[in-house]
Design an enzyme around this catalytic site. Structure first.
Site, PDB file in Angstrom:
ATOM      1  N   GLU A  67       0.890  -1.168   0.000  1.00  0.00           N
ATOM      2  CA  GLU A  67       0.000   0.000   0.000  1.00  0.00           C
ATOM      3  C   GLU A  67       0.920   1.208   0.000  1.00  0.00           C
ATOM      4  O   GLU A  67       1.573   1.480   1.000  1.00  0.00           O
ATOM      5  CB  GLU A  67      -0.873   0.014   1.263  1.00  0.00           C
ATOM      6  CG  GLU A  67      -1.751  -1.206   1.443  1.00  0.00           C
ATOM      7  CD  GLU A  67      -2.882  -1.261   0.451  1.00  0.00           C
ATOM      8  OE1 GLU A  67      -3.240  -0.208  -0.111  1.00  0.00           O
ATOM      9  OE2 GLU A  67      -3.408  -2.354   0.217  1.00  0.00           O
ATOM     10  N   CYS A  89      -3.228   8.558   3.368  1.00  0.00           N
ATOM     11  CA  CYS A  89      -2.904   8.032   2.028  1.00  0.00           C
ATOM     12  C   CYS A  89      -4.055   8.268   1.062  1.00  0.00           C
ATOM     13  O   CYS A  89      -3.855   8.299  -0.147  1.00  0.00           O
ATOM     14  CB  CYS A  89      -2.596   6.547   2.131  1.00  0.00           C
ATOM     15  SG  CYS A  89      -3.859   5.640   3.008  1.00  0.00           S
TER      16      CYS A  89
HETATM   17  P1  NAP Z   1       8.255   4.943   4.670  1.00  0.00           P
HETATM   18  O1  NAP Z   1       9.429   5.772   4.974  1.00  0.00           O
HETATM   19  O2  NAP Z   1       8.264   4.122   3.434  1.00  0.00           O
HETATM   20  O3  NAP Z   1       8.066   4.009   5.949  1.00  0.00           O
HETATM   21  C1  NAP Z   1       7.023   3.090   6.039  1.00  0.00           C
HETATM   22  C2  NAP Z   1       7.425   1.959   6.964  1.00  0.00           C
HETATM   23  O4  NAP Z   1       8.528   1.256   6.392  1.00  0.00           O
HETATM   24  C3  NAP Z   1       7.916   2.439   8.333  1.00  0.00           C
HETATM   25  O5  NAP Z   1       7.522   1.510   9.313  1.00  0.00           O
HETATM   26  C4  NAP Z   1       9.437   2.417   8.164  1.00  0.00           C
HETATM   27  O6  NAP Z   1      10.103   2.298   9.387  1.00  0.00           O
HETATM   28  C5  NAP Z   1       9.591   1.180   7.343  1.00  0.00           C
HETATM   29  N1  NAP Z   1      10.838   1.077   6.614  1.00  0.00           N
HETATM   30  C6  NAP Z   1      11.556   2.081   6.042  1.00  0.00           C
HETATM   31  N2  NAP Z   1      12.632   1.561   5.414  1.00  0.00           N
HETATM   32  C7  NAP Z   1      12.588   0.218   5.594  1.00  0.00           C
HETATM   33  C8  NAP Z   1      13.419  -0.867   5.200  1.00  0.00           C
HETATM   34  N3  NAP Z   1      14.521  -0.689   4.475  1.00  0.00           N
HETATM   35  N4  NAP Z   1      13.071  -2.134   5.575  1.00  0.00           N
HETATM   36  C9  NAP Z   1      11.955  -2.348   6.308  1.00  0.00           C
HETATM   37  N5  NAP Z   1      11.131  -1.352   6.716  1.00  0.00           N
HETATM   38  C10 NAP Z   1      11.439  -0.098   6.355  1.00  0.00           C
HETATM   39  O7  NAP Z   1       6.930   5.776   4.608  1.00  0.00           O
HETATM   40  P2  NAP Z   1       6.466   6.912   5.625  1.00  0.00           P
HETATM   41  O8  NAP Z   1       7.142   8.162   5.230  1.00  0.00           O
HETATM   42  O9  NAP Z   1       6.575   6.446   7.028  1.00  0.00           O
HETATM   43  O10 NAP Z   1       4.919   6.989   5.280  1.00  0.00           O
HETATM   44  C11 NAP Z   1       4.397   7.927   4.404  1.00  0.00           C
HETATM   45  C12 NAP Z   1       4.086   7.287   3.087  1.00  0.00           C
HETATM   46  O11 NAP Z   1       3.216   6.200   3.284  1.00  0.00           O
HETATM   47  C13 NAP Z   1       3.385   8.225   2.144  1.00  0.00           C
HETATM   48  O12 NAP Z   1       4.041   8.189   0.916  1.00  0.00           O
HETATM   49  C14 NAP Z   1       1.991   7.649   2.001  1.00  0.00           C
HETATM   50  O13 NAP Z   1       1.418   7.809   0.751  1.00  0.00           O
HETATM   51  C15 NAP Z   1       2.191   6.224   2.306  1.00  0.00           C
HETATM   52  N6  NAP Z   1       0.974   5.654   2.878  1.00  0.00           N
HETATM   53  C16 NAP Z   1       0.236   4.794   2.138  1.00  0.00           C
HETATM   54  C17 NAP Z   1      -0.908   4.242   2.668  1.00  0.00           C
HETATM   55  C18 NAP Z   1      -1.738   3.259   1.909  1.00  0.00           C
HETATM   56  O14 NAP Z   1      -2.601   2.633   2.512  1.00  0.00           O
HETATM   57  N7  NAP Z   1      -1.533   3.077   0.638  1.00  0.00           N
HETATM   58  C19 NAP Z   1      -1.301   4.570   3.957  1.00  0.00           C
HETATM   59  C20 NAP Z   1      -0.534   5.450   4.674  1.00  0.00           C
HETATM   60  C21 NAP Z   1       0.613   5.992   4.127  1.00  0.00           C
HETATM   61  P3  NAP Z   1      10.706   3.585  10.132  1.00  0.00           P
HETATM   62  O15 NAP Z   1       9.552   4.477  10.448  1.00  0.00           O
HETATM   63  O16 NAP Z   1      11.348   3.011  11.333  1.00  0.00           O
HETATM   64  O17 NAP Z   1      11.664   4.202   9.157  1.00  0.00           O
END
Ligand code: NAP
Length: 520
Positions: free
Chosen positions: A256, A295
């Site tokens: 997602e 999102c």
């Molecule tokens: P993100 O940086 O991709 O992080 C998401 C999750 O992945 C966090 O738990 C993060 O942990 C973890 N993570 C990061 N790098 C990783 C790796 N190499 N291996 C394993 N896990 C890893 O995204 P975000 O900035 O937190 O969230 C915002 C984004 O999420 C926006 O782009 C939004 O569109 C998207 N989003 C989508 C939905 C949907 O349902 N489609 C819903 C909500 C948000 P850490 O926090 O510890 O870095």
């Protein structure tokens, strides 16, 4: 100051990694820290599969449903405490905190009801049986049975409660143990919920584990019965999907990711019409709720060219009047962004939009300009409405600014042109349409459905009815094609399929049908 711990192998374990500080987004005070590690991921996975999974699969759907219901009640009993924590640790207003916390308990309760209806079953039957041979004696059925692995859930920071529990609800009901990894900036909310879950004693040992901080080491240990369900950015999604061990073992992956959700105003809708009121209230709500960190929030607002000035003024007036400030105050309508990183990213994103758009209200230079409460501290940004100078302006269709920011995109009023503009987003979670012209609406919906996980159709018949497009409901699927990750969650019992193995059974009808797919 709290140091968040991981709940693994049946106990709370302190991490041994470097500390990451957690901040109150309103005051910028340090309120805690996260240390990752302190466990062996291979053992945590084995504990989930062997102890949690075995116990869950021994339960019927009805028994697992009863556990979800009890969990929902246990978390709801701490609602006030969780709302206060969300305000402090995630910068949400009380209303936004309810959206997350009540969304979580509500989704658990919804899945409890779906499971209750399945009663003593241990597998699901998929569709109708079919005659395979010359006579019905050779018969086929499809069944969905629990897989033997663990679900590794990587969640985004924006919905620490709902995101964790909407995933867990589907997995646990399907009979799959979960390992939850919350987004770090707001992990304190998920951590407190994990404590409530552990204290409740409702789930069998090993069915639920929580790991805080970085958890990428799990990817090396996943096997072909395991699964990853991820919510977050496309960049991280690509890393997870492309991880060598994940690829080698064909680990199931549900993503997602980002989405440039569009709202399309039909050419028939006059300013002042009921449908226009619905459009205006939904767009401004979806832009500002959770400070736009949703999102499903609207990012692109397609408006017929001859209405641009009127629509811009109507929306800008409401947005400029939004009271931004301390989320603990009742009069505040929009709180801060969740982290300093978010603030930097959103400001940079608005600056990119400004190159191709005119700003109607807000903007990168005015942190809370246009808003009524001026804050000295905190990760505040003003609701920002832009107007693209050209409907095909590339940044508008390409860059998701994850905050209270949206852009009006001019189009001619033609449904096929609107569909082609929506498609420029590369696939989204939800698109909304506002029109009282059924033929125009049908043509647009058919045009945008291949690019959308969900299409929300607004008309005067829906005024004062239903939830806004940004609200995800457990009964409808959540996910979207292309940029949105290509995933699918929720959707009633459809949400369980990711965790189940669909197996075709072929054999003697008298056995296959009566044992595996008995007619009620
Ligand atoms: P993100 O940086 O991709 O992080 C998401 C999750 O992945 C966090 O738990 C993060 O942990 C973890 N993570 C990061 N790098 C990783 C790796 N190499 N291996 C394993 N896990 C890893 O995204 P975000 O900035 O937190 O969230 C915002 C984004 O999420 C926006 O782009 C939004 O569109 C998207 N989003 C989508 C939905 C949907 O349902 N489609 C819903 C909500 C948000 P850490 O926090 O510890 O870095």
């Amino acid at each position: 100051m709290e140091t968040l711990t991981s709940y693994v192998l049946g106990e709370w374990r302190a991490g041994d990694g470097a500390a990451t500080a957690l901040f109150n987004p309103t005051t910028e005070e340090t309120i805690g820290q996260v240390r990752s590690g302190g466990y062996d991921p291979a053992r945590v996975l084995a504990f989930a599969r062997e102890t949690g999974g075995t116990a869950l699969r021994a339960m019927t759907f009805g028994e697992r449903a009863a556990a979800l219901k009890a969990l929902s009640k246990a978390i709801y009993s701490k609602r006030d405490e969780l709302l206060d924590l969300s305000i402090r640790a995630a910068g949400t207003t009380r209303g936004d905190a309810k959206f997350d916390i009540d969304g979580a308990t509500g989704t658990l309760a919804a899945y409890a009801a779906y499971g209750e209806a399945l009663g003593s079953r241990r597998w699901l039957v998929d569709g109708d049986g079919v005659q395979l041979g010359r006579t019905p004696r050779f018969w086929g059925e499809h069944v969905l049975v629990p897989r033997l692995g663990a679900a590794f859930h990587v969640n985004a920071f924006n919905f620490p409660a709902w995101n964790m529990l909407e995933k867990a609800a589907c997995a646990l009901l399907a009979g799959t143990p979960v390992i939850e990894k919350p987004g770090t900036p707001t992990a304190m909310v998920a951590w407190r919920i994990a404590q409530i879950i552990a204290e409740s004693g409702v789930l069998p040992k090993g069915a639920y584990q929580l790991v805080v901080g970085s958890a990428s080491a799990f990817l090396d240990h996943l096997n072909s019965q395991d699964s990853i369900a991820f919510t977050g950015s496309s960049a991280t999604a690509a890393l997870l999907r492309g991880h060598a061990n994940v690829v080698r073992n064909n680990v199931r992956v549900n993503l997602e990711a980002d989405s440039l959700n569009a709202a399309v105003l039909g050419p028939d809708v006059e300013i002042g019409a009921e449908s226009f009121g619905l459009f205006r209230s939904n767009v401004t709500l979806d832009m500002t709720q959770k400070t736009g960190q949703k999102c499903t929030a609207v990012r692109r607002i397609l408006v017929p060219k001859d209405r641009i000035a009127d629509v811009r003024d109507e929306l800008a007036a409401i947005l400029a009047d939004t009271r931004v400030g301390d989320p603990a105050l009742n009069e505040t309508r929009m709180g801060p962004l969740a982290s300093k990183q978010q603030l930097d990213d959103v400001r940079a994103g608005i600056a990119r939009l400004e190159k191709e758009c005119d700003v109607a209200t807000g903007g990168s230079a005015t942190a809370v300009g246009g808003a009524k409460a001026i804050q000295q501290k905190g990760y505040f940004v003003a609701p920002t409405l832009c107007v693209a100078r050209d409907g095909r302006a590339s940044v508008v269709h390409d860059h998701e600014v994850f905050g209270p920011v949206a852009t009006i995109v001019p189009y001619s009023g033609d449904a096929s042109e609107a569909a082609s503009l929506v498609a420029l987003g590369g696939g989204g979670l939800v698109a909304s349409v506002y029109s009282d012209d059924p033929a125009w609406t049908q043509s647009l919906v058919v045009g945008i459905a291949p690019w959308s996980g969900r299409v929300w159709i607004g008309s005067e018949k829906l005024a004062d009815q239903g939830t806004a497009p940004g609200t995800v409901l457990p009964a409808s699927i959540h996910g979207g094609p292309g940029r949105a990750g290509g995933g699918e969650e929720l959707g009633g019992l459809r949400g369980l399929e990711f965790y189940l193995q669909r197996t075709a059974l072929q054999g003697y009808q008298g056995f296959v049908q009566s044992v595996f797919a008995p007619k009620a």
